[in-house]
Write a protein that holds these residues in place. Sequence first.
Motif, short mmCIF file in Angstrom:
data_model
loop_
_atom_site.label_atom_id
_atom_site.label_comp_id
_atom_site.label_asym_id
_atom_site.label_seq_id
_atom_site.Cartn_x
_atom_site.Cartn_y
_atom_site.Cartn_z
N LYS A 1 32.72 27.30 28.27
CA LYS A 1 31.67 26.56 27.57
C LYS A 1 31.44 27.11 26.17
O LYS A 1 31.09 26.37 25.25
CB LYS A 1 30.38 26.62 28.38
CG LYS A 1 30.45 25.90 29.72
CD LYS A 1 29.15 26.03 30.49
CE LYS A 1 29.25 25.33 31.85
NZ LYS A 1 28.01 25.49 32.65
N GLU A 2 31.58 28.41 26.01
CA GLU A 2 31.42 29.04 24.70
C GLU A 2 32.64 29.91 24.45
O GLU A 2 32.74 31.04 24.93
CB GLU A 2 30.14 29.88 24.66
CG GLU A 2 29.82 30.41 23.28
CD GLU A 2 28.49 31.16 23.22
OE1 GLU A 2 28.21 31.81 22.20
OE2 GLU A 2 27.74 31.11 24.22
N CYS A 3 33.58 29.36 23.69
CA CYS A 3 34.89 30.01 23.51
C CYS A 3 35.16 30.23 22.03
O CYS A 3 35.01 29.32 21.21
CB CYS A 3 35.98 29.14 24.12
SG CYS A 3 37.65 29.80 23.91
N TYR A 4 35.59 31.45 21.70
CA TYR A 4 36.01 31.80 20.36
C TYR A 4 37.43 32.34 20.44
O TYR A 4 37.77 33.04 21.39
CB TYR A 4 35.08 32.87 19.76
CG TYR A 4 33.62 32.47 19.82
CD1 TYR A 4 33.04 31.74 18.79
CD2 TYR A 4 32.84 32.83 20.93
CE1 TYR A 4 31.71 31.37 18.86
CE2 TYR A 4 31.51 32.46 21.00
CZ TYR A 4 30.94 31.73 19.96
OH TYR A 4 29.63 31.36 20.04
N GLN A 5 38.26 32.00 19.46
CA GLN A 5 39.67 32.37 19.55
C GLN A 5 40.16 33.02 18.26
O GLN A 5 39.95 32.49 17.16
CB GLN A 5 40.53 31.14 19.86
CG GLN A 5 40.11 30.44 21.14
CD GLN A 5 41.29 30.01 21.99
OE1 GLN A 5 42.36 30.61 21.95
NE2 GLN A 5 41.09 28.97 22.76
N LEU A 6 40.79 34.17 18.43
CA LEU A 6 41.42 34.88 17.32
C LEU A 6 42.90 35.04 17.66
O LEU A 6 43.24 35.59 18.71
CB LEU A 6 40.78 36.25 17.11
CG LEU A 6 41.49 37.20 16.14
CD1 LEU A 6 41.48 36.64 14.72
CD2 LEU A 6 40.85 38.59 16.17
N PHE B 1 40.50 33.62 36.31
CA PHE B 1 40.28 34.61 35.25
C PHE B 1 39.22 34.20 34.24
O PHE B 1 38.43 35.02 33.79
CB PHE B 1 41.60 34.91 34.53
CG PHE B 1 42.57 35.72 35.34
CD1 PHE B 1 42.31 37.05 35.63
CD2 PHE B 1 43.73 35.15 35.83
CE1 PHE B 1 43.19 37.81 36.38
CE2 PHE B 1 44.64 35.91 36.59
CZ PHE B 1 44.36 37.23 36.86
N PHE B 2 39.19 32.93 33.84
CA PHE B 2 38.18 32.47 32.90
C PHE B 2 36.86 32.22 33.64
O PHE B 2 36.86 31.60 34.70
CB PHE B 2 38.62 31.19 32.20
CG PHE B 2 39.72 31.38 31.18
CD1 PHE B 2 39.61 32.34 30.19
CD2 PHE B 2 40.85 30.59 31.21
CE1 PHE B 2 40.61 32.52 29.25
CE2 PHE B 2 41.87 30.75 30.27
CZ PHE B 2 41.74 31.73 29.29
N GLN B 3 35.77 32.69 33.07
CA GLN B 3 34.44 32.47 33.65
C GLN B 3 33.69 31.53 32.73
O GLN B 3 33.28 31.90 31.62
CB GLN B 3 33.72 33.80 33.82
CG GLN B 3 34.39 34.70 34.85
CD GLN B 3 33.70 36.05 34.95
OE1 GLN B 3 33.99 36.95 34.17
NE2 GLN B 3 32.80 36.19 35.89
N ALA B 4 33.48 30.32 33.19
CA ALA B 4 33.01 29.22 32.34
C ALA B 4 31.72 29.54 31.60
O ALA B 4 31.56 29.16 30.43
CB ALA B 4 32.83 27.96 33.18
N ASP B 5 30.78 30.23 32.25
CA ASP B 5 29.46 30.44 31.66
C ASP B 5 29.34 31.72 30.82
O ASP B 5 28.26 32.01 30.30
CB ASP B 5 28.41 30.47 32.77
CG ASP B 5 28.30 29.14 33.49
OD1 ASP B 5 28.47 28.10 32.83
OD2 ASP B 5 28.06 29.14 34.72
#
Length: 383
Positions: free
Chosen positions: A134-139, A101-105
Motif C-alpha cells: 500500500k505504501e511502497c518506495y523504490q530505489l 515476503f511483502f507485508q501490505a500494510d
Amino acid sequence: MTYLDYAETDLNNLDAYWTAKEIQQQPLVWEKALANLIANKTQIDAFLKPILAIKNLRIIFTGAGTSAFVGTSIVPAVSASLGLRVEAIATTDLVSNPREFFQADVPTLLVSFARSGNSPESVATVDYADALLKECYQLAVTCNADGELFKRCSGKNKFALLMPEETNDVGFAMTSSFSSMMLTALYLFCPTDDFRQKLQHSIFATESLINSHNTALKAVALKKYQRVIYLGSGVFRGLAQEGALKLLELTDGVAVSSFDSPLGFRHGPKAIVNNQTLVMLFVSNNPHTRKYDLELLKELQADQEVGQIVVVSAQHDSQLIADESVVLQGMEKAQDIFLLLPYIVCAQIYAFQHALAIGNTPDHPSSSGTINRVVQGVHIHVL
C-alpha cells in the motif's frame, strides 16, 4: 598494459582480459562512484530523507545472485546505523513467494541492486511490490542505463541511481559492479562525515593488496584445491557467500565452494574439511568478533585436517600464523564496512587465478553455455 600481472595479449589468449581488468580497476572506479554520489547528493537526499523518517519503515535490499549479496553483506551494518527494520531478500525469493515476503500494510523501501537490470526477477519484483504494498518506495542501484530496472524506477516514489559506466562489467562475473553498488549502499545507509577519507584508506589498501598479494594468491590457486570454504562473521558472512559464488562461477563448478560464519561452521559444515580443502577466513576488526574468528583459526590448525588456510585481516597478530596471510596496509583501526571492499577483491583475485590454474576461461567460464551473464528461461507469472 598488464592486469593482475598478465599482459593484455596473454589475457586475450586466455579469454580472461575483461575479468582481470575489471578486478584491477576497482579502486579507480570506486573514486568515480563516490564522485557520482556527491554530485547527486541533493537529489538523493530529497528522495531518501523523507522516506527514512517514516515511522515503522521496512527496508528490503534485493537483487539476484551476486546483486542479492550486496544487501546480505551490508544488512547488519545498516540495521545498526539506522535503527530500522532492514532485511535482505533476494528477488529470486520475492518473485516466487511475494505474498509471504511483502507485508501490505507496512511502509516499505525496496532497494534493488542489479548490474544489467534486465533479469526477469528484478523487473518482476518492482511490479509485484507496486501491486502488493500500500505504501511502497523504490530505489534502484544499477549499472546499466538501458536496463529495464533503470527505466522502471523513475516517477512517483521511485528513484534510479546509475553507477559509472565501467561498473557494467563486460566479463561474466560481477566484480566492479558488486563492489561499487556495495560502496554506494554504504554511503547512502551508513553515513559518516569522513566517508571519503575512510574510503581512501580502503582504496590504498586494495591497491597494495593487488600489488603485494596477487603472486601469493596465484601460488595458492596453482594447488587446485577441490574444495574452498569462505568464512566471515557479521558483514563478512554475506561477503563469504559472494566469494564462494565467484569461485564456483569462474571455475565452472570444478572447484566446489561453500560459505558460513566461523561459529556456524562448527555446527556440522566443518565435515567438508579434508586435505583437499582451502579455507579463506575474513577476520573482523571488531575486538569481540575477532576473538571468535581467531578461535576457529586455532581449531582448524589444531585439527590438522585442512589443506591450507588463507587468513585475510587488517591487523598483524601473533595468532595469525597461517599458511598464507593477506594483511591489509593502513586498516588496523578501520570499521568492518570499509574492509568489505579490499576483502572481496582478495576473493575475486583468488577465483580468477584458480580458474586459470585449471585451464578455464574467466570471461566465458561456462563450458556448456548453460549459465548466462543475464539469466534466461525464467517466465514471470501473473499474480
